[in-house]
Design a protein around this motif. Structure first.
Motif, short mmCIF file in Angstrom:
data_model
loop_
_atom_site.label_atom_id
_atom_site.label_comp_id
_atom_site.label_asym_id
_atom_site.label_seq_id
_atom_site.Cartn_x
_atom_site.Cartn_y
_atom_site.Cartn_z
N PHE A 78 7.02 103.57 -0.70
CA PHE A 78 8.23 103.56 -0.15
C PHE A 78 7.94 101.83 0.96
O PHE A 78 8.77 101.48 1.34
N LEU A 79 6.19 102.27 1.63
CA LEU A 79 5.35 101.21 2.86
C LEU A 79 5.80 100.30 2.22
O LEU A 79 6.62 98.88 2.91
N GLN A 112 9.24 99.23 1.62
CA GLN A 112 10.10 98.46 2.96
C GLN A 112 9.62 96.67 4.02
O GLN A 112 10.77 96.12 4.24
N TYR A 113 8.57 96.55 3.66
CA TYR A 113 7.55 95.60 3.95
C TYR A 113 8.30 94.56 2.72
O TYR A 113 7.28 92.99 2.67
N LYS A 114 8.84 95.13 1.39
CA LYS A 114 8.98 94.11 0.68
C LYS A 114 7.72 93.13 -0.01
O LYS A 114 7.69 91.66 -0.31
N THR A 129 8.75 109.60 5.01
CA THR A 129 8.73 109.09 3.63
C THR A 129 10.26 109.22 2.79
O THR A 129 11.46 108.55 2.60
N MET A 138 12.14 106.69 4.96
CA MET A 138 12.33 105.34 4.79
C MET A 138 13.07 105.24 3.51
O MET A 138 13.43 104.31 2.74
N TYR A 145 18.42 99.86 6.98
CA TYR A 145 16.74 99.26 7.43
C TYR A 145 16.43 99.22 8.99
O TYR A 145 15.22 99.89 8.57
N ALA A 188 15.05 102.98 8.76
CA ALA A 188 13.78 102.91 7.56
C ALA A 188 12.66 102.22 8.34
O ALA A 188 11.08 102.46 8.50
N ALA A 189 13.50 100.74 9.08
CA ALA A 189 11.73 100.36 9.75
C ALA A 189 11.45 100.91 10.69
O ALA A 189 10.42 100.99 11.47
N ALA A 223 8.69 103.30 9.38
CA ALA A 223 7.42 102.89 9.03
C ALA A 223 7.08 102.61 10.44
O ALA A 223 5.65 102.67 10.30
#
Length: 311
Positions: free
Chosen positions: A166-167, A170-172, A236, A239, A244, A247-248, A251
């Motif tokens: 998921f990390l 999150q950072y694509k 987790t 996120m 967003y 979630a950000a 993270a």
């Protein structure tokens, strides 16, 4: 008398003949037969709307010009702009039910482990917050409890692998097209890293003869890992299913918390190993950089290159 009677009978007998022999009056116009002559249509004919001219009311042209000028000045309608064709793409709905069940399974597994090993769970946090670890009998109890330690280490591998997945999302850094392969790769790679670390430390302690110091160092490493696996579970979940901004933020806080625990692990390890091995801070820092940090960075770089190239 008889003469008058005969005269009347004569007149009645000859009257029809006289009537047939009489000619009509030439001065009168001939009669017109209305049934045979042309018929007059009493229904008025409708004018063709295409051929008739449209008569505009006196105020109608001003109203139309006002509407046209209003449309021309409106930047949102843009009536005089060039038409642009837009391709409509079918929106494919993504289901996150599987991820929900994975996280629910992790929470359920954490509950089972805590239920069956409640004493080990409480002693784990008591030792973590205990500064005098060398004189603590709780540490010896944790070292002797092999089965609970195995379950908590396995939970750390599962929780940490899901968190890493998921990390990355999150950072694509990766996409969710091959989520099962990515999720399994994160769990397997994290497990292999700590298995290799455990094997290397055990082999080093056996070769050098410092088994006690090595076991203490391994205990501190995996104690911090168990704490990380437990604490990362709520981050987790945030996120995975939050918006967003939340979630950000989750993270970032989780990364800071992991960094703090890793630094705490290094300081505690140095405090315990220094008395047994007489190692300077510089040499211990070289060991941490060469064995702990640089291999993780190389593995991260290699995995990132492979994932971005294949996916």
């Amino acid at each position: 008398m008889l003469n008058r009677l005969f005269l009347l009978l004569y007149l009645f007998a000859c009257a029809p003949l006289l009537v047939n022999a009489q000619k009509g009056d030439t001065t009168l116009p001939p009669k017109v037969d209305t049934s045979a002559s042309q018929k007059v249509d009493t229904i008025p004919k409708q004018k063709d709307s295409l051929q008739t001219a449209v008569v505009i009311a006196p105020g109608q042209d001003k109203y139309q010009s006002a509407i046209d000028s209003l449309l021309a000045r409106n930047i949102f309608i843009n009536s005089k702009g060039t038409p642009v064709s837009m391709v409509i793409k079918t929106r494919s709905a993504k289901s996150y039910d599987s991820l929900f069940y994975i996280l629910a399974g992790l929470v359920f597994l954490m509950g089972l482990i805590k239920f069956y090993f409640a004493r080990y769970f409480s002693n784990l946090f008591r030792v973590f917050f205990n500064t005098s670890l060398r004189q603590s009998q709780l540490a010896d109890q944790l070292l002797q409890a092999k089965l609970p330690s195995l379950f908590f280490n396995a939970f750390f591998i599962l929780s940490g692998g899901v968190y890493i997945y998921f990390l990355l999302l999150q950072y694509k850094l990766v996409t969710d097209e091959h989520k099962w392969m990515l999720l399994a790769s994160c769990i397997v790679v994290l497990g292999l890293i700590y298995l290799a670390k455990f094997s290397t430390l055990k082999f080093t302690g056996w070769v050098t003869g410092y088994k006690e110091a090595t076991n203490t160092y391994i205990f501190i490493i995996f104690m911090i890992c168990k704490i990380i696996g437990i604490v990362l579970l709520p981050f987790t979940v945030l996120m995975a299913f939050s918006d967003y901004p939340i979630a950000a933020t989750s993270a970032l806080i989780s990364l800071l918390f992991i960094g703090f625990l890793l630094l705490l692990r290094f300081f505690r390890s140095y405090g315990l190993v220094q008395n047994q091995l007489k190692v300077s801070r510089f040499h211990f820092f070289l060991y941490i950089a060469g064995v702990e940090i640089i291999p993780l960075l190389l593995i991260y770089k290699g995995l990132l290159f492979l994932l971005t190239k294949n996916l």
